[in-house]
Design a protein around this motif. Structure first.
Motif, PDB file in Angstrom:
ATOM      1  N   ASP A   1      59.244 -10.030  56.764  1.00  0.00           N
ATOM      2  CA  ASP A   1      58.844  -8.662  56.473  1.00  0.00           C
ATOM      3  C   ASP A   1      60.127  -7.843  56.475  1.00  0.00           C
TER       4      ASP A   1
ATOM      5  N   ILE B   1      58.276 -13.105  60.482  1.00  0.00           N
ATOM      6  CA  ILE B   1      56.930 -12.742  60.938  1.00  0.00           C
ATOM      7  C   ILE B   1      56.687 -13.302  62.341  1.00  0.00           C
TER       8      ILE B   1
ATOM      9  N   GLU C   1      58.729 -16.910  56.197  1.00  0.00           N
ATOM     10  CA  GLU C   1      58.156 -15.675  55.648  1.00  0.00           C
ATOM     11  C   GLU C   1      58.694 -14.482  56.426  1.00  0.00           C
TER      12      GLU C   1
ATOM     13  N   THR D   1      45.431  -7.883  60.641  1.00  0.00           N
ATOM     14  CA  THR D   1      46.160  -7.313  59.504  1.00  0.00           C
ATOM     15  C   THR D   1      45.686  -7.823  58.138  1.00  0.00           C
ATOM     16  N   GLY D   2      44.935  -8.904  58.097  1.00  0.00           N
ATOM     17  CA  GLY D   2      44.573  -9.531  56.829  1.00  0.00           C
ATOM     18  C   GLY D   2      45.660 -10.422  56.275  1.00  0.00           C
ATOM     19  N   ARG D   3      46.747 -10.587  56.999  1.00  0.00           N
ATOM     20  CA  ARG D   3      47.886 -11.380  56.551  1.00  0.00           C
ATOM     21  C   ARG D   3      47.838 -12.764  57.173  1.00  0.00           C
ATOM     22  N   THR D   4      48.078 -13.796  56.376  1.00  0.00           N
ATOM     23  CA  THR D   4      48.069 -15.164  56.849  1.00  0.00           C
ATOM     24  C   THR D   4      49.372 -15.840  56.471  1.00  0.00           C
ATOM     25  N   PRO D   5      50.392 -15.782  57.324  1.00  0.00           N
ATOM     26  CA  PRO D   5      51.652 -16.450  57.018  1.00  0.00           C
ATOM     27  C   PRO D   5      51.496 -17.966  57.024  1.00  0.00           C
TER      28      PRO D   5
ATOM     29  N   LEU E   1      46.607 -12.698  64.120  1.00  0.00           N
ATOM     30  CA  LEU E   1      47.346 -11.847  63.184  1.00  0.00           C
ATOM     31  C   LEU E   1      46.532 -11.597  61.924  1.00  0.00           C
ATOM     32  N   ARG E   2      45.875 -12.629  61.399  1.00  0.00           N
ATOM     33  CA  ARG E   2      45.055 -12.471  60.188  1.00  0.00           C
ATOM     34  C   ARG E   2      43.922 -11.486  60.432  1.00  0.00           C
TER      35      ARG E   2
END
Length: 280
Positions: free
Chosen positions: A135, A140, A133, A275-279, A271-272
């Protein structure tokens, strides 16, 4: 003599001090290694790897690349952040940009390998693998200490052909096993996970002292918090309770912090929460 180019917050990692000057950023490494500084020419690197590439101004379509195929455009030499101004564009939209070149886009694993070199011979490796993944083409996270034995003969061959007479550390960044950048330094942001024997061995090698290759590195994960994310002290303390160190990044555009953790799940959980992101 000092290590040259160490950021103040990273000084604690660079012990013992060498007798010879050692560059740890690209500007210092270029200056201190005049016989080998040609490795920073990324156009020559691409052509040596058998890739279709040319200075901007040469139309990729004249080199057999389809008009709608993606190519990378980036500076031929850039010591102030090697990926600065690098981007993917369609072959029919390559700008006539002085000092830059285009190269066919590579597919495959994005890796970064540090290599201790003794008189032009690769004698030790530390591999890091980027996440699938991305960016904007940036992984990431990086898995430090990845087992990538298939790359080692490729790197050893490249070193033997291009670094004759060089002793020290070098880094090859690769996609799909083909080099895209070479540095006469290491991946400094990963040294936290290299173990206590790495720096002394590197110093001994450069100083011409008795040298023993360090053991395989313990490894860990380096995770980028991309974007403008405000991180307060309470969040940093909560991350530390999970074994994750949060280092604020005030130097890299569009990156707010770097997370370092020996545990991938703990790092990605922080990280989640930030940022709310879950790679994956």
């Amino acid at each position: 003599m000092p290590f040259i180019g160490v950021l103040p917050e990273r000084e604690h990692l660079f012990q013992p001090r060498p007798r010879c000057d050692i560059g740890v950023n690209d500007a210092a490494a270029w200056r201190l290694n005049p016989a080998h500084r040609q490795v920073y020419d990324k156009l020559s690197l691409a052509l040596d790897a058998g890739l279709r590439a040319a200075p901007c101004g040469v139309d990729p379509r004249d080199c057999g690349i389809a008009r709608d195929a993606q190519v990378f455009v980036k500076p031929i030499v850039n010591l102030a952040g090697m990926a600065v101004r690098a981007r993917a564009v369609p072959a029919d939209a390559v700008p006539n940009e002085a000092g830059s070149f285009w190269c066919e886009r590579l597919e495959g694993a994005h890796t970064s390998s540090d290599c201790l070199v003794q008189d032009g011979r690769a004698v030790w490796f530390a591999h890091t693998r980027g996440s699938d993944e991305k960016d904007r083409e940036r992984p990431i996270y990086w898995e430090v200490g990845a087992a990538l034995p298939d790359l080692e003969p490729l790197i050893a061959d490249w070193v033997a052909r291009h670094l004759k007479g060089y002793s020290g550390l070098c880094n090859l960044e690769m996609i799909g096993g083909r080099p895209i950048e070479v540095h006469l330094r290491g991946s400094n942001g990963f040294f936290d996970f290299y173990g206590p024997d790495f720096i002394p061995a590197w110093v001994a090698l450069v100083d011409g002292a008795d040298f023993t290759p360090p053991p395989p590195i313990p490894g860990g994960f380096v995770i980028s918090v991309f974007g403008e994310v405000v991180i307060d002290e309470a969040q940093r303390e909560a991350a530390a309770e999970q074994g994750v160190r949060v280092d604020l990044d005030t130097r890299t555009a569009d990156r707010s912090a770097i997370l370092r953790s020996s545990d991938k799940d703990a790092g990605l959980d922080v990280l989640r929460r930030l940022t709310g992101r879950t790679p994956a």
